[in-house]
Design a protein around this motif. Structure first.
Motif, PDB file in Angstrom:
ATOM      1  N   PRO A 171       0.797  -1.237   0.000  1.00 51.53           N
ATOM      2  CA  PRO A 171       0.000   0.000   0.000  1.00 51.53           C
ATOM      3  C   PRO A 171       0.822   1.275   0.000  1.00 51.53           C
ATOM      4  O   PRO A 171       0.274   2.342  -0.266  1.00 51.53           O
ATOM      5  N   ARG A 172       2.104   1.196   0.297  1.00 55.75           N
ATOM      6  CA  ARG A 172       2.929   2.406   0.276  1.00 55.75           C
ATOM      7  C   ARG A 172       3.043   3.000  -1.121  1.00 55.75           C
ATOM      8  O   ARG A 172       3.399   4.160  -1.285  1.00 55.75           O
ATOM      9  N   LEU A 173       2.743   2.200  -2.136  1.00 57.68           N
ATOM     10  CA  LEU A 173       2.747   2.692  -3.501  1.00 57.68           C
ATOM     11  C   LEU A 173       1.429   3.368  -3.874  1.00 57.68           C
ATOM     12  O   LEU A 173       1.323   3.962  -4.945  1.00 57.68           O
ATOM     13  N   HIS A 174       0.422   3.283  -3.028  1.00 59.26           N
ATOM     14  CA  HIS A 174      -0.932   3.685  -3.408  1.00 59.26           C
ATOM     15  C   HIS A 174      -1.231   5.141  -3.094  1.00 59.26           C
ATOM     16  O   HIS A 174      -0.887   5.651  -2.028  1.00 59.26           O
ATOM     17  N   MET A 175      -1.928   5.776  -4.024  1.00 57.17           N
ATOM     18  CA  MET A 175      -2.401   7.145  -3.845  1.00 57.17           C
ATOM     19  C   MET A 175      -3.878   7.164  -3.468  1.00 57.17           C
ATOM     20  O   MET A 175      -4.388   8.172  -2.983  1.00 57.17           O
ATOM     21  N   THR A 176      -4.587   6.071  -3.729  1.00 61.14           N
ATOM     22  CA  THR A 176      -5.996   5.921  -3.353  1.00 61.14           C
ATOM     23  C   THR A 176      -6.177   4.527  -2.756  1.00 61.14           C
ATOM     24  O   THR A 176      -5.346   3.635  -2.979  1.00 61.14           O
ATOM     25  N   PRO A 177      -7.267   4.297  -1.991  1.00 61.10           N
ATOM     26  CA  PRO A 177      -7.511   2.947  -1.465  1.00 61.10           C
ATOM     27  C   PRO A 177      -7.687   1.947  -2.603  1.00 61.10           C
ATOM     28  O   PRO A 177      -8.147   2.291  -3.692  1.00 61.10           O
ATOM     29  N   MET A 178      -7.324   0.714  -2.339  1.00 60.98           N
ATOM     30  CA  MET A 178      -7.493  -0.334  -3.348  1.00 60.98           C
ATOM     31  C   MET A 178      -8.930  -0.827  -3.337  1.00 60.98           C
ATOM     32  O   MET A 178      -9.497  -1.142  -2.293  1.00 60.98           O
ATOM     33  N   VAL A 179      -9.534  -0.875  -4.532  1.00 63.80           N
ATOM     34  CA  VAL A 179     -10.884  -1.413  -4.701  1.00 63.80           C
ATOM     35  C   VAL A 179     -10.782  -2.681  -5.536  1.00 63.80           C
ATOM     36  O   VAL A 179      -9.834  -2.861  -6.307  1.00 63.80           O
ATOM     37  N   PHE A 180     -11.774  -3.566  -5.394  1.00 60.07           N
ATOM     38  CA  PHE A 180     -11.632  -4.910  -5.940  1.00 60.07           C
ATOM     39  C   PHE A 180     -12.725  -5.247  -6.943  1.00 60.07           C
ATOM     40  O   PHE A 180     -13.916  -5.105  -6.663  1.00 60.07           O
ATOM     41  N   ALA A 181     -12.291  -5.708  -8.112  1.00 63.67           N
ATOM     42  CA  ALA A 181     -13.188  -6.229  -9.133  1.00 63.67           C
ATOM     43  C   ALA A 181     -13.143  -7.755  -9.072  1.00 63.67           C
ATOM     44  O   ALA A 181     -12.191  -8.353  -8.556  1.00 63.67           O
ATOM     45  N   LYS A 182     -14.166  -8.376  -9.616  1.00 64.43           N
ATOM     46  CA  LYS A 182     -14.223  -9.828  -9.620  1.00 64.43           C
ATOM     47  C   LYS A 182     -13.449 -10.381 -10.803  1.00 64.43           C
ATOM     48  O   LYS A 182     -13.599  -9.922 -11.938  1.00 64.43           O
ATOM     49  N   ASN A 183     -12.585 -11.361 -10.556  1.00 62.54           N
ATOM     50  CA  ASN A 183     -11.897 -12.092 -11.615  1.00 62.54           C
ATOM     51  C   ASN A 183     -12.813 -13.233 -12.052  1.00 62.54           C
ATOM     52  O   ASN A 183     -13.082 -14.148 -11.268  1.00 62.54           O
ATOM     53  N   VAL A 184     -13.303 -13.179 -13.274  1.00 58.89           N
ATOM     54  CA  VAL A 184     -14.320 -14.138 -13.716  1.00 58.89           C
ATOM     55  C   VAL A 184     -13.732 -15.371 -14.375  1.00 58.89           C
ATOM     56  O   VAL A 184     -14.482 -16.231 -14.851  1.00 58.89           O
ATOM     57  N   MET A 185     -12.396 -15.492 -14.412  1.00 57.61           N
ATOM     58  CA  MET A 185     -11.769 -16.691 -14.979  1.00 57.61           C
ATOM     59  C   MET A 185     -10.967 -17.411 -13.906  1.00 57.61           C
ATOM     60  O   MET A 185     -10.238 -16.790 -13.141  1.00 57.61           O
ATOM     61  N   LYS A 186     -11.091 -18.718 -13.866  1.00 58.20           N
ATOM     62  CA  LYS A 186     -10.446 -19.524 -12.830  1.00 58.20           C
ATOM     63  C   LYS A 186      -9.028 -19.925 -13.195  1.00 58.20           C
ATOM     64  O   LYS A 186      -8.243 -20.294 -12.325  1.00 58.20           O
ATOM     65  N   SER A 187      -8.698 -19.905 -14.464  1.00 60.86           N
ATOM     66  CA  SER A 187      -7.347 -20.291 -14.890  1.00 60.86           C
ATOM     67  C   SER A 187      -7.021 -19.571 -16.187  1.00 60.86           C
ATOM     68  O   SER A 187      -7.885 -18.945 -16.809  1.00 60.86           O
ATOM     69  N   GLY A 188      -5.769 -19.656 -16.592  1.00 57.80           N
ATOM     70  CA  GLY A 188      -5.344 -18.970 -17.800  1.00 57.80           C
ATOM     71  C   GLY A 188      -5.289 -17.468 -17.590  1.00 57.80           C
ATOM     72  O   GLY A 188      -4.701 -16.978 -16.630  1.00 57.80           O
ATOM     73  N   PHE A 189      -5.904 -16.716 -18.486  1.00 60.52           N
ATOM     74  CA  PHE A 189      -5.927 -15.264 -18.364  1.00 60.52           C
ATOM     75  C   PHE A 189      -6.795 -14.816 -17.189  1.00 60.52           C
ATOM     76  O   PHE A 189      -7.604 -15.580 -16.668  1.00 60.52           O
ATOM     77  N   TYR A 190      -6.634 -13.553 -16.823  1.00 57.25           N
ATOM     78  CA  TYR A 190      -7.483 -12.921 -15.819  1.00 57.25           C
ATOM     79  C   TYR A 190      -8.516 -12.073 -16.565  1.00 57.25           C
ATOM     80  O   TYR A 190      -8.193 -11.404 -17.546  1.00 57.25           O
ATOM     81  N   ALA A 191      -9.756 -12.088 -16.112  1.00 57.45           N
ATOM     82  CA  ALA A 191     -10.809 -11.387 -16.836  1.00 57.45           C
ATOM     83  C   ALA A 191     -11.764 -10.708 -15.872  1.00 57.45           C
ATOM     84  O   ALA A 191     -11.961 -11.156 -14.733  1.00 57.45           O
ATOM     85  N   VAL A 192     -12.363  -9.620 -16.324  1.00 56.49           N
ATOM     86  CA  VAL A 192     -13.323  -8.854 -15.536  1.00 56.49           C
ATOM     87  C   VAL A 192     -14.637  -8.780 -16.300  1.00 56.49           C
ATOM     88  O   VAL A 192     -14.705  -9.087 -17.493  1.00 56.49           O
TER      89      VAL A 192
END
Length: 495
Positions: free
Chosen positions: A183-204
């Motif tokens: 978090p020391r790199l962050h300028m805003t709080p981290m918000v979370f999106a859902k990763n809709v793929m279980k393997s391979g690529f990451y997807a939103v």
């Protein structure tokens, strides 16, 4: 992960940040036997049987390698090698900060990689001297590191910055954290999106796309500012007709072709000009005034982890809040300013738009969409976190009294001192685990992860005879494969 070895002749050493890997000088290096092939196949390479792997790309680049194993650590001083006694195990579930570059050897592990013997095309002339896969597969760097107990959790984060001109001596590209997020790199709080793929690529899941009049870097949106937000007229179902992947290995962003018309119409309305990819002579002020592309993603809506930001969503950059951007006040907003999607070409002295509309279905959010954020891949929980950041690892080191290039004293600092420091430097959840943080620009392997110098390499994969482009590999198929390669003969499908 692959990079040139000693056998590789004419492999771009004059262009790359680093020289070839000299495997003959490593006492721990060994080629994999044919019964150990990770994803290659048994073939004759250099007069002996080895696990051969080759990859080719639609724009003409290719490489050929054999699979090998050696001890590896991520990061460290840029100009001084660290001593490694053997693989290290870091499985303790305690808060320990390893931001110091000289701590890198404490994360050494045995890495299976491609020892390149030939490369062609942009692999020769690009700044990076290799390629790195971070997909959710057994061959990826982070997964091998986790499987070898060098990090305790399957997590990593990528924080990309941009340098308009590359320098072979060292070009900063941001920071990577292995085993967690800092978090020391962050300028805003981290918000979370859902990763809709279980393997391979990451997807939103993409809910909406907007153009914001007047530009702006932050995702912070208010009800009073909604008059500047121009929604592009595709339904949620249309936007997700194929997978929307988050791919650091694709330099630019490629959206579905059906978005082209609404985007260009809104662009014309807001700027008075026609959107295209021709070179443009613009000042910095003119770039900043161009519309900001705003993406709305489905927020993570499963079990509360405890590291989500508290407070009113209306006051948290990255949440939709009550703006009407989405019906869910905790859906995620990502802002892509023109400084990120317009790339400066120093030879032309002009900018070119690097936001394309070419995909028959689905989209690829590439490195320029991730830029300006620390993007956290929490694989086990199925989340992708976004926090706005300038990704300035160098300043973070300097604020800690550490140097990037010069080893410092203090390797024997006890864990209690570090933990005490972390109590006020990091949140208890954000810094959980052991983290190896390093500059991407000076690491040959890791710079390749974003392939800044590459033009977009639309890869063609053959797996059991099926040809797939990397841009669409994970868009229509729930593929488990990394993509981007052609193996000869065709390999069994990796699961």
């Amino acid at each position: 992960t692959a990079f040139p070895c000693e056998e590789c002749k004419g492999c771009g050493d004059a262009y790359h940040t680093d020289n070839y890997f000299k495997e003959s000088q490593s006492t721990t290096f060994r080629p994999l036997e044919c019964n150990e092939c990770f994803r290659g196949y048994c073939a004759t390479v250099g007069g002996s049987k080895k696990c051969r792997i080759s990859m080719s790309y639609a724009e003409g680049s290719s490489w050929s390698a054999y699979e090998a194993m050696d001890l590896c650590y991520a990061g460290g001083p840029h100009d001084v090698a660290l001593s490694v006694d053997g693989p290290m195990t870091n499985t303790e579930n305690i808060v320990i900060d390893h931001i110091d570059p000289v701590d890198a050897s404490q994360f050494a592990f045995e890495l299976s990689f491609g020892c390149q013997v030939s490369i062609t095309g942009l692999f020769i002339t690009q700044l990076a001297d290799g390629i790195m896969g971070m997909e959710n597969e057994k061959t990826s760097f982070w997964k091998q590191m986790h499987n070898k107990n060098a990090i305790p959790r399957p997590e990593f984060s990528l924080c990309f910055s941009r340098s308009n001109e590359g320098n072979v001596d060292s070009t900063g590209a941001g920071a990577m954290t292995l085993g967690g997020v800092d978090p020391r790199l962050h300028m805003t709080p981290m918000v979370f999106a859902k990763n809709v793929m279980k393997s391979g690529f990451y997807a939103v899941h993409l809910k909406a796309v907007y153009l914001r009049e007047g530009g702006g870097v932050s995702a912070q949106t208010t009800q009073s500012g909604m008059g500047k937000m121009h929604k592009l007229g595709l339904s949620e179902a249309q936007l997700n007709s194929g997978n929307v992947i988050v791919d650091s290995g694709t330099t630019d962003t490629y959206m579905m072709a059906s978005l082209s018309g609404p985007f260009k119409a809104a662009w014309k309305e807001l700027t008075g000009s026609v959107y295209g990819h021709q070179p443009l002579s613009l000042s910095v002020e003119e770039i900043d005034a161009l519309p900001t592309i705003v993406l709305v993603l489905s927020g993570f809506d499963e079990t509360i982890v405890g590291d989500e930001p508290d407070g009113d969503p209306n006051n948290i950059a990255g949440y939709t809040g009550d703006t009407g951007l989405s019906e869910n006040v905790r859906d995620v907003v990502i802002a892509i300013p023109a400084a990120h999607y317009m790339e400066y070409d120093s030879q032309e002295g002009a900018y070119r738009a690097r936001f394309y509309f070419e995909e028959s279905s689905g989209s690829v959010l590439g490195a320029n969409a991730m830029m300006g954020h620390d993007v956290y891949f929490d694989i086990a929980r199925g989340r992708i976190g976004f926090a706005e950041s300038n990704c300035d690892y160098e300043s973070l080191l300097l604020s800690e009294g550490l140097s990037i290039s010069t080893p410092v004293s203090g390797l024997s600092r006890i864990a209690a001192e570090i933990v005490d420091d972390m109590k006020h430097e990091c949140s208890s959840t954000g810094c959980r685990g052991v983290m190896g943080l390093f500059i991407l620009g000076a690491m040959a392997i890791f710079v390749a992860g974003i392939r800044i110098a590459l033009a977009r390499r639309r890869a063609v994969a053959e797996c059991q005879g099926v040809g797939l482009e990397i841009s669409s590999l994970a868009l229509d198929l729930d593929s488990d494969d990394e993509g981007g390669h052609v193996d000869e003969p065709p390999m069994p499908q990796i699961t």
